[in-house]
Design an enzyme around this catalytic site. Structure first.
Site, PDB file in Angstrom:
ATOM      1  N   ASP A  93       0.843  -1.198   0.000  1.00 22.19           N
ATOM      2  CA  ASP A  93       0.000   0.000   0.000  1.00 22.19           C
ATOM      3  C   ASP A  93       0.879   1.248   0.000  1.00 22.19           C
ATOM      4  O   ASP A  93       2.088   1.167  -0.198  1.00 22.19           O
ATOM      5  CB  ASP A  93      -0.945  -0.023   1.202  1.00 22.19           C
ATOM      6  CG  ASP A  93      -0.204  -0.281   2.512  1.00 22.19           C
ATOM      7  OD1 ASP A  93       1.005   0.022   2.573  1.00 22.19           O
ATOM      8  OD2 ASP A  93      -0.818  -0.772   3.465  1.00 22.19           O
ATOM      9  N   TYR A 242      -1.221  -1.773  12.433  1.00 24.31           N
ATOM     10  CA  TYR A 242      -0.061  -2.078  13.255  1.00 24.31           C
ATOM     11  C   TYR A 242      -0.380  -1.804  14.726  1.00 24.31           C
ATOM     12  O   TYR A 242       0.201  -0.938  15.359  1.00 24.31           O
ATOM     13  CB  TYR A 242       1.158  -1.278  12.783  1.00 24.31           C
ATOM     14  CG  TYR A 242       1.697  -1.789  11.469  1.00 24.31           C
ATOM     15  CD1 TYR A 242       2.423  -2.975  11.414  1.00 24.31           C
ATOM     16  CD2 TYR A 242       1.446  -1.116  10.277  1.00 24.31           C
ATOM     17  CE1 TYR A 242       2.901  -3.469  10.217  1.00 24.31           C
ATOM     18  CE2 TYR A 242       1.922  -1.605   9.073  1.00 24.31           C
ATOM     19  CZ  TYR A 242       2.646  -2.780   9.049  1.00 24.31           C
ATOM     20  OH  TYR A 242       3.115  -3.283   7.866  1.00 24.31           O
ATOM     21  N   GLU A 488       1.135 -10.695  -0.062  1.00 21.88           N
ATOM     22  CA  GLU A 488       1.673  -9.360   0.198  1.00 21.88           C
ATOM     23  C   GLU A 488       3.044  -9.496   0.844  1.00 21.88           C
ATOM     24  O   GLU A 488       3.271 -10.369   1.680  1.00 21.88           O
ATOM     25  CB  GLU A 488       0.744  -8.549   1.096  1.00 21.88           C
ATOM     26  CG  GLU A 488       1.167  -7.086   1.201  1.00 21.88           C
ATOM     27  CD  GLU A 488       0.107  -6.192   1.809  1.00 21.88           C
ATOM     28  OE1 GLU A 488       0.159  -4.975   1.559  1.00 21.88           O
ATOM     29  OE2 GLU A 488      -0.777  -6.706   2.522  1.00 21.88           O
TER      30      GLU A 488
END
Length: 519
Positions: A93, A242, A488
């Protein structure tokens, strides 16, 4: 983002018996570190460092090697009156998350500190230093005042509504600040650790820069310690991406040990000693090491410190740190009576479903570092089941590295761009769309999803050196762009492997040269 096979059989029929063939024959019979087939670890080392150039944000330099990337995020921080151009995107991203970025820089720096000669021998020291400096320069910008740290640029929620190249971003680039009234001890302390570790890296080649980094590191540590608070309570947008599950106490101990290593100032060692129990440093027996949970890493660091010149209390606490570090290492080796790390049927360490490879890379780094320590001090790792020597540890590390590079049940290299078979549909915005240099036609927010995200074709750009999330608990892997749990890649996946690849590249070269010289 976030949250070995049988040895190869060789036939030498109908070949002229040359010296080179004899060397190949001997190598095939020689008791190697592992029974896995041999891989080109030098190539893996080079590719791992190339990956960081694909993750760069900001104005790209003239020597940028990843040509499908271009300048991006050139107004970051502008609305808040601060220059936050630069740094790294953490994964596929376009958000710059401070905590994982700082951990990435700490681990890259630790790799260079530990394996500098081997990285240089592999011809990649310059690229390793450039990768570190790119991130550390950003942290210098982000630390605008002793008690101010800009900890994030961009918003995860709005970013994930769009599928755009970083060069086309139209999503929010809001910057998030930590200060006395809005604390974030995890990010402050991890950034301090990164800058202290980088200060060691640049101590001889750029002493002025190294001194500057130490000043920042000391200020950030003091800030994080004095104004304590969880960063994801200040920056609520970080939750869900996170989240700091372990809290900030592990980061404070981790940063203190890095500052002690960088300055030799006993104040920082005393901090890690005096807070060892209250902060969980010698009470948590951990079986994972990541951007969030640092206990195993700081316990490992403490266990490597020499006992000479330490008083009785310090020696006792350091021994307790070592005991906990060895619990983690033994768990990775499946040598504890309980609390071992699970493995897939194919032998890969398995911690959890989402981006499991991040835990594999930190484990193999930790084991490699400790193997070197045992070798240099003529010691063994004493686990519950038995004692393990450095050669056996490296044999297991190699099995994990080779699994990553292709020795696994599905025969795929989980390092993108390495080998013949690797993930072609990595969950990564920039890699999944026509490169900006070839097609400067603007791609809108939802247009990227409509035109690119759902395509069945491989990504137009190869994200070389990226370590994807990897297989599930049964060694299964589906190469699909929408399968972000497995496809990812993250910067902190690859960072710990840089030094490990350099180590094995050096071992392979040493084995080959010693055999040739003995003929």
């Amino acid at each position: 983002m976030r949250i070995g096979s049988m040895a190869e059989k060789r036939s030498f029929k109908c070949k002229p018996f040359t010296v080179s063939n004899f060397v190949v024959l001997v190598l095939s019979l020689f008791p190697k570190i592992s029974s896995s087939q041999s891989y080109n670890y030098g190539d893996a080392l080079s590719k791992s460092l190339l990956y960081f150039e694909a993750q760069r944000s900001g104005r790209l330099p003239y020597n940028q090697r990843v040509g499908w990337r271009h300048h991006s995020g050139l107004t970051d921080g502008l609305d808040q009156g601060v220059d936050l151009v630069g740094g790294y995107y953490d994964a596929g991203d376009n958000v710059k998350f401070g905590l994982p970025m700082a951990f990435t820089m700490t681990m890259l720096s630790w790799g260079v500190i530990q394996f500098r000669d081997q990285i240089a021998d592999g011809g990649e020291l310059r690229h390793a230093l450039e990768a570190i400096k790119w991130g550390i320069d950003y942290f210098i910008k982000a630390h605008t005042h002793p008690n101010v740290l800009w900890a994030q640029v961009g918003d995860g929620d709005t970013d994930h509504l769009c599928w755009q190249r970083p060069e086309d971003m139209t999503t929010s680039r809001r910057a998030y600040k930590l200060d006395e009234e809005n604390p974030g001890s995890e990010v402050a302390a991890e950034t301090a650790a990164a800058m202290a570790a980088a200060a060691i890296v640049f101590r001889t080649t750029n002493p002025h820069y190294s001194h500057l980094l130490l000043e920042h590191a000391q200020q950030l540590f003091e800030f994080g310690d004095k104004y304590r608070g969880k960063y994801d309570e200040t920056i609520e947008g970080a939750k869900g991406y996170y989240t700091s599950v372990s809290g900030y106490k592990d980061e404070l101990l981790w940063a203190a040990l890095w500052l002690y290593k960088a300055t030799d100032n006993s104040t920082y060692l005393n901090y890690a000693i005096q807070n060892a129990n209250a902060f969980g440093g010698i009470t948590w027996a951990i079986s994972e090491f990541s951007w969030d949970v640092k206990f195993a890493g700081l316990q490992l660091m403490a266990s490597l410190l020499p006992m000479e010149g330490k008083n009785e209390q310090q020696r006792q606490i350091l021994q307790q740190y070592r005991s906990k570090a060895e619990h983690y290492l033994c768990a990775c080796l499946n040598k504890n009576n309980s609390t071992n790390v699970q493995r897939t049927p194919g032998g890969l360490l398995y911690t959890r479903q989402w981006n499991n490879m991040q835990y594999v890379s930190t484990a193999v780094f930790s084991l490699t570092v400790y193997s070197d320590h045992l070798q240099s001090t003529n010691q063994m790792l004493n686990c519950h089941k038995d004692s393990v020597g450095p050669t056996e540890i490296l044999s297991f590390v190699r099995s994990q590295v080779d699994y990553i590079l292709g020795s696994n049940p599905v025969g795929v290299s989980y390092m993108v761009g390495y080998g013949a078979v690797y993930p072609k549909k990595v969950h990564h915005r920039g890699a999944s769309m026509d490169p900006y240099r070839d097609s400067k036609v603007f791609v809108g927010c939802t247009q990227g999803y409509d035109s690119w995200y759902g395509r069945q074709d491989p990504n137009p750009n190869v994200l070389v050196g990226a370590l994807v999330g990897g297989p599930d608990s049964k060694d299964g892997f589906t190469d699909r762009r929408g399968n972000f749990v497995q496809t990812e890649a993250c910067t902190y996946n690859t960072a710990p492997l840089v030094g490990v690849f350099a180590k094995f590249n050096a071992l392979e070269k040493s084995n080959s040269s010693s055999l040739v010289s003995s003929i």
